[in-house]
Design a protein around this motif. Structure first.
Motif, PDB file in Angstrom:
ATOM      1  N   LEU A   1       0.828  -1.197   0.000  1.00 56.17           N
ATOM      2  CA  LEU A   1       0.000   0.000   0.000  1.00 56.17           C
ATOM      3  C   LEU A   1       0.872   1.261   0.000  1.00 56.17           C
ATOM      4  O   LEU A   1       0.614   2.215  -0.736  1.00 56.17           O
ATOM      5  CB  LEU A   1      -0.925  -0.006   1.229  1.00 56.17           C
ATOM      6  N   ALA A   2       1.927   1.223   0.818  1.00 58.91           N
ATOM      7  CA  ALA A   2       2.822   2.385   0.903  1.00 58.91           C
ATOM      8  C   ALA A   2       3.480   2.646  -0.455  1.00 58.91           C
ATOM      9  O   ALA A   2       3.587   3.795  -0.896  1.00 58.91           O
ATOM     10  CB  ALA A   2       3.893   2.144   1.971  1.00 58.91           C
ATOM     11  N   ILE A   3       3.886   1.573  -1.125  1.00 63.49           N
ATOM     12  CA  ILE A   3       4.526   1.734  -2.436  1.00 63.49           C
ATOM     13  C   ILE A   3       3.537   2.341  -3.426  1.00 63.49           C
ATOM     14  O   ILE A   3       3.856   3.282  -4.162  1.00 63.49           O
ATOM     15  CB  ILE A   3       5.046   0.368  -2.964  1.00 63.49           C
ATOM     16  N   ILE A   4       2.310   1.847  -3.399  1.00 62.32           N
ATOM     17  CA  ILE A   4       1.297   2.370  -4.314  1.00 62.32           C
ATOM     18  C   ILE A   4       1.074   3.866  -4.070  1.00 62.32           C
ATOM     19  O   ILE A   4       0.960   4.651  -4.997  1.00 62.32           O
ATOM     20  CB  ILE A   4      -0.036   1.587  -4.169  1.00 62.32           C
ATOM     21  N   VAL A   5       1.061   4.246  -2.806  1.00 63.60           N
ATOM     22  CA  VAL A   5       0.852   5.664  -2.487  1.00 63.60           C
ATOM     23  C   VAL A   5       2.033   6.499  -2.975  1.00 63.60           C
ATOM     24  O   VAL A   5       1.855   7.522  -3.627  1.00 63.60           O
ATOM     25  CB  VAL A   5       0.640   5.865  -0.965  1.00 63.60           C
ATOM     26  N   VAL A   6       3.239   6.008  -2.687  1.00 62.37           N
ATOM     27  CA  VAL A   6       4.429   6.789  -3.036  1.00 62.37           C
ATOM     28  C   VAL A   6       4.555   6.986  -4.552  1.00 62.37           C
ATOM     29  O   VAL A   6       4.861   8.083  -5.009  1.00 62.37           O
ATOM     30  CB  VAL A   6       5.710   6.126  -2.453  1.00 62.37           C
ATOM     31  N   ILE A   7       4.277   5.924  -5.329  1.00 58.56           N
ATOM     32  CA  ILE A   7       4.476   6.082  -6.777  1.00 58.56           C
ATOM     33  C   ILE A   7       3.477   7.057  -7.403  1.00 58.56           C
ATOM     34  O   ILE A   7       3.706   7.564  -8.490  1.00 58.56           O
ATOM     35  CB  ILE A   7       4.458   4.733  -7.559  1.00 58.56           C
TER      36      ILE A   7
END
Ligand code: HEC
Length: 152
Positions: free
Chosen positions: A10-16
């Motif tokens: 989820l964090a990766i999806i938000v960051v990208i």
């Protein structure tokens, strides 16, 4: 354990979402547009704009989902690659030899249903060419190529 992985994803999806390619939109009409040097009848131009310009010009009409990454990155790749091969906004800068060759490719790829890209028409049903439109585009490309070759 499983929960932790979900949070990381989820964090990766938000960051990208914050990594956005710059948009292919130019404010001013190009002085090297194909129409500056060559005749493009309005019905042909309408087809090009509707079905080709998103990837082969300096102006892309962005649908909302391009704001979602990695969809936007993927689209941006197509635009960069498409413009690299053929850019109607820069067409007037092409040598007569190159212009004639690109027009030959246009007729060929449209005839073979390779353009517009299928991955594009899936989302852009309105970009699908009818048989009449294909014929119009192919005839235009062939006629223009012949007239360019005559003047070479
Ligand atoms: C979704 C983006 C997209 C759309 C829309 C699109 N193209 Fe393309 N086009 C590409 C890409 C990417 C390439 C380069 C890679 C390839 O050939 O598949 C390409 C390559 C081409 C080439 C090859 C140029 C060369 O010298 O090899 C021609 C010609 C072309 N497109 C014509 C068209 C025409 C005409 C239309 C509209 C009817 C169109 N394209 C619509 C993305 C697109």
């Amino acid at each position: 354990m499983g929960k932790k992985i979900l949070w990381v994803i989820l964090a990766i999806i938000v960051v990208i979402q914050f990594i956005r390619p710059s948009k292919n939109v130019s404010e001013v009409p190009s002085e090297n547009d194909i129409r500056v040097h060559y005749a493009v009848p309005s019905n042909v131009l309408a087809i090009l704009k509707r079905s080709c310009y998103d990837c082969h010009s300096n102006n892309t009409n962005y649908p909302w989902y391009t704001n979602i990454q990695p969809v936007g990155w993927w689209l941006n790749n197509h635009i960069e690659e498409g413009k690299d091969e053929l850019n109607f906004s820069e067409f007037a800068t092409y040598s007569t030899k190159k212009a004639a060759h690109k027009l030959e490719e246009v007729a060929e790829l449209v005839e073979e249903n390779e353009m517009p890209l299928e991955s594009y028409t899936l989302m852009h049903g309105d970009a699908v060419l009818s048989a009449d439109e294909k014929e119009m585009l192919i005839n235009w490309a062939n006629d223009l190529r012949k007239s360019i070759k005559q003047n070479m």
